[in-house]
Design a protein around this motif. Sequence first.
Motif, PDB file in Angstrom:
ATOM      1  N   SER A 269      24.840  12.819  32.351  1.00 39.59           N
ATOM      2  CA  SER A 269      24.526  12.686  33.440  1.00 39.59           C
ATOM      3  C   SER A 269      23.778  11.277  33.871  1.00 39.59           C
ATOM      4  O   SER A 269      23.354  10.783  32.854  1.00 39.59           O
ATOM      5  N   TRP A 270      23.694  10.824  34.992  1.00 34.47           N
ATOM      6  CA  TRP A 270      23.320   9.891  35.292  1.00 34.47           C
ATOM      7  C   TRP A 270      22.169   9.903  36.484  1.00 34.47           C
ATOM      8  O   TRP A 270      22.370  10.722  37.159  1.00 34.47           O
ATOM      9  N   ARG A 271      21.134   8.981  36.397  1.00 38.43           N
ATOM     10  CA  ARG A 271      20.240   8.995  37.410  1.00 38.43           C
ATOM     11  C   ARG A 271      20.817   8.378  38.520  1.00 38.43           C
ATOM     12  O   ARG A 271      21.222   6.893  38.316  1.00 38.43           O
ATOM     13  N   LEU A 272      20.721   8.433  39.924  1.00 38.69           N
ATOM     14  CA  LEU A 272      21.449   8.086  40.983  1.00 38.69           C
ATOM     15  C   LEU A 272      20.428   6.662  40.996  1.00 38.69           C
ATOM     16  O   LEU A 272      21.343   5.530  41.411  1.00 38.69           O
ATOM     17  N   ASP A 273      19.096   6.378  40.987  1.00 33.28           N
ATOM     18  CA  ASP A 273      18.712   5.274  40.998  1.00 33.28           C
ATOM     19  C   ASP A 273      19.062   4.108  40.026  1.00 33.28           C
ATOM     20  O   ASP A 273      18.983   2.985  40.326  1.00 33.28           O
ATOM     21  N   ASN A 274      19.223   4.648  38.655  1.00 31.50           N
ATOM     22  CA  ASN A 274      19.786   3.602  37.797  1.00 31.50           C
ATOM     23  C   ASN A 274      21.380   3.161  38.171  1.00 31.50           C
ATOM     24  O   ASN A 274      21.606   1.868  38.205  1.00 31.50           O
ATOM     25  N   VAL A 275      22.038   4.169  38.643  1.00 29.35           N
ATOM     26  CA  VAL A 275      23.583   3.425  39.001  1.00 29.35           C
ATOM     27  C   VAL A 275      23.404   2.643  40.358  1.00 29.35           C
ATOM     28  O   VAL A 275      24.284   1.491  40.336  1.00 29.35           O
ATOM     29  N   LEU A 276      22.341   2.632  41.265  1.00 32.09           N
ATOM     30  CA  LEU A 276      22.350   1.814  42.493  1.00 32.09           C
ATOM     31  C   LEU A 276      21.789   0.494  42.099  1.00 32.09           C
ATOM     32  O   LEU A 276      21.594  -0.646  42.661  1.00 32.09           O
ATOM     33  N   ASN A 277      20.938   0.591  40.692  1.00 36.12           N
ATOM     34  CA  ASN A 277      20.205  -0.600  40.504  1.00 36.12           C
ATOM     35  C   ASN A 277      21.150  -1.444  39.347  1.00 36.12           C
ATOM     36  O   ASN A 277      20.767  -2.219  38.371  1.00 36.12           O
ATOM     37  N   LYS A 278      22.364  -1.170  39.388  1.00 39.64           N
ATOM     38  CA  LYS A 278      23.255  -1.898  38.535  1.00 39.64           C
ATOM     39  C   LYS A 278      23.046  -1.667  36.909  1.00 39.64           C
ATOM     40  O   LYS A 278      23.172  -2.292  36.204  1.00 39.64           O
ATOM     41  N   GLN A 279      22.608  -0.052  36.736  1.00 41.15           N
ATOM     42  CA  GLN A 279      22.388   0.035  35.468  1.00 41.15           C
ATOM     43  C   GLN A 279      23.186   1.183  35.119  1.00 41.15           C
ATOM     44  O   GLN A 279      22.641   2.544  34.541  1.00 41.15           O
ATOM     45  N   ALA A 280      24.361   1.305  35.446  1.00 36.68           N
ATOM     46  CA  ALA A 280      25.250   2.562  35.225  1.00 36.68           C
ATOM     47  C   ALA A 280      25.542   2.743  33.656  1.00 36.68           C
ATOM     48  O   ALA A 280      26.032   3.907  33.518  1.00 36.68           O
ATOM     49  N   HIS A 281      25.079   1.835  32.930  1.00 39.17           N
ATOM     50  CA  HIS A 281      25.482   2.039  31.527  1.00 39.17           C
ATOM     51  C   HIS A 281      24.296   2.993  30.743  1.00 39.17           C
ATOM     52  O   HIS A 281      24.206   3.418  29.817  1.00 39.17           O
ATOM     53  N   LYS A 282      23.447   3.297  31.632  1.00 42.33           N
ATOM     54  CA  LYS A 282      22.239   4.208  31.206  1.00 42.33           C
ATOM     55  C   LYS A 282      22.689   5.686  31.629  1.00 42.33           C
ATOM     56  O   LYS A 282      22.551   6.026  32.714  1.00 42.33           O
ATOM     57  N   TYR A 283      22.871   6.534  30.852  1.00 42.59           N
ATOM     58  CA  TYR A 283      23.012   8.017  30.911  1.00 42.59           C
ATOM     59  C   TYR A 283      22.708   8.827  29.815  1.00 42.59           C
ATOM     60  O   TYR A 283      22.472   8.368  28.870  1.00 42.59           O
ATOM     61  N   SER A 284      22.643  10.112  30.309  1.00 43.12           N
ATOM     62  CA  SER A 284      22.063  11.168  29.235  1.00 43.12           C
ATOM     63  C   SER A 284      23.311  11.907  28.651  1.00 43.12           C
ATOM     64  O   SER A 284      24.144  12.140  29.440  1.00 43.12           O
ATOM     65  N   ILE A 285      23.072  12.134  27.310  1.00 42.76           N
ATOM     66  CA  ILE A 285      24.141  13.160  26.676  1.00 42.76           C
ATOM     67  C   ILE A 285      23.740  14.506  26.132  1.00 42.76           C
ATOM     68  O   ILE A 285      22.536  14.259  25.409  1.00 42.76           O
ATOM     69  N   HIS A 286      24.280  15.529  26.293  1.00 47.18           N
ATOM     70  CA  HIS A 286      24.031  16.775  25.544  1.00 47.18           C
ATOM     71  C   HIS A 286      25.322  17.028  25.028  1.00 47.18           C
ATOM     72  O   HIS A 286      26.295  17.392  25.554  1.00 47.18           O
ATOM     73  N   THR A 287      25.313  17.242  23.530  1.00 45.94           N
ATOM     74  CA  THR A 287      26.632  17.653  22.747  1.00 45.94           C
ATOM     75  C   THR A 287      26.683  18.809  22.424  1.00 45.94           C
ATOM     76  O   THR A 287      25.653  19.634  21.798  1.00 45.94           O
ATOM     77  N   TYR A 288      27.553  19.526  22.515  1.00 46.47           N
ATOM     78  CA  TYR A 288      27.839  20.986  22.210  1.00 46.47           C
ATOM     79  C   TYR A 288      28.990  21.044  21.036  1.00 46.47           C
ATOM     80  O   TYR A 288      29.644  20.051  20.791  1.00 46.47           O
ATOM     81  N   ASP A 289      29.155  22.400  20.198  1.00 44.49           N
ATOM     82  CA  ASP A 289      30.083  22.248  19.248  1.00 44.49           C
ATOM     83  C   ASP A 289      31.346  23.120  19.809  1.00 44.49           C
ATOM     84  O   ASP A 289      32.402  23.031  19.185  1.00 44.49           O
ATOM     85  N   LYS A 290      31.525  23.161  21.281  1.00 44.55           N
ATOM     86  CA  LYS A 290      32.638  23.789  21.844  1.00 44.55           C
ATOM     87  C   LYS A 290      32.811  22.952  23.085  1.00 44.55           C
ATOM     88  O   LYS A 290      31.861  22.458  23.642  1.00 44.55           O
TER      89      LYS A 290
END
Length: 322
Positions: A269-290
């Motif tokens: 997931s990305w925060r839209l405000d980060n994307v619009l402020n040229k910080q698209a490299h900031k995102y969150s990850i949740h990892t599953y085993d499937k």
Amino acid sequence: FNSAEKGIKMLNTITNLSSPTKNTLFSPSAAMLHNQDSSLLLLNPEEKNSVFMMDLERGKIVQEYKTGHYTCSGLLPEYKHAQRSPVQTFLCFNSNGLFAVDPRLPKFQIVENRAFQYQRNPAIKCAATTEDGHIVAGTKKGEIRFFSKLSLRERSSNSNSIDNQPKAKNTLPGYGEAILHVDVTSDGKWVLLTCKEYLLVVNALVTEQGRICSAFVAPCSKELMRPIKLALKQKDAQKVGEINFTGAKFNYDGPETTICTSTGPWLISWRLDNVLNKQAHKYSIHTYDKPVLAEDFSNDTDQKMVVVLPDKVGLTNRTRKV
């Protein structure tokens, strides 16, 4: 399924979906809630000139809406979130155009004077509607097309849909990759497009020479509408291997602030405000085993997400930032 205090609760399972005309089982190629969420519209890949309506209280397909010589490969509400209202009509699209369907019509339910098909196939792959009923479509060629809601205005019954092909108010070339899914904020300002290995965010409400220009209503500067590209960082892409993003979505109910998608076992997931402020490299990850088969936001918050895995459905919080 329904939301419960401690997660997701399964209410019922509907099996053996069958065509009421051919009495054969099928797996839907598309589905959309309709009419205050009381029914479910379904597409059968073997019967492309029909839309089937399931009564959710009965758990049974009870009606077939015939679209005549128009095939249907995707479903759209008349406007964003129209599924929650008693609106009877809805929209269909195929690779060649769009049309409206009215279940109340006799014989064929297509609204002939609210339909168009292009002579040159634009290869429409996906589409979405704004709260005002404007339409954005993505194509297999990577084009992004913006249509005013007037594109499907009622025409004279003597008009031929081929002769009344509406011209997109704006067409962006994208980056050449097929557009697999599209979402749009309720106000029509931001458009979110999914390609196989990246996402695109497009500003559809730009300020040009002191005036506000909506890409759905009038031609706008393509430079001001240049897409913002969202992709995984190289170190994460190497961990994932082959990337196949699921259809990215904005959160519901209230201002759209967050974007979610998945690939393999990764929920991203990305925060839209980060994307619009040229910080698209900031995102969150949740990892599953499937592998994550599908995901969406919980209706009441952008912090919780519904996640579909091969063997279960559950709620999760957006987590670790990378």
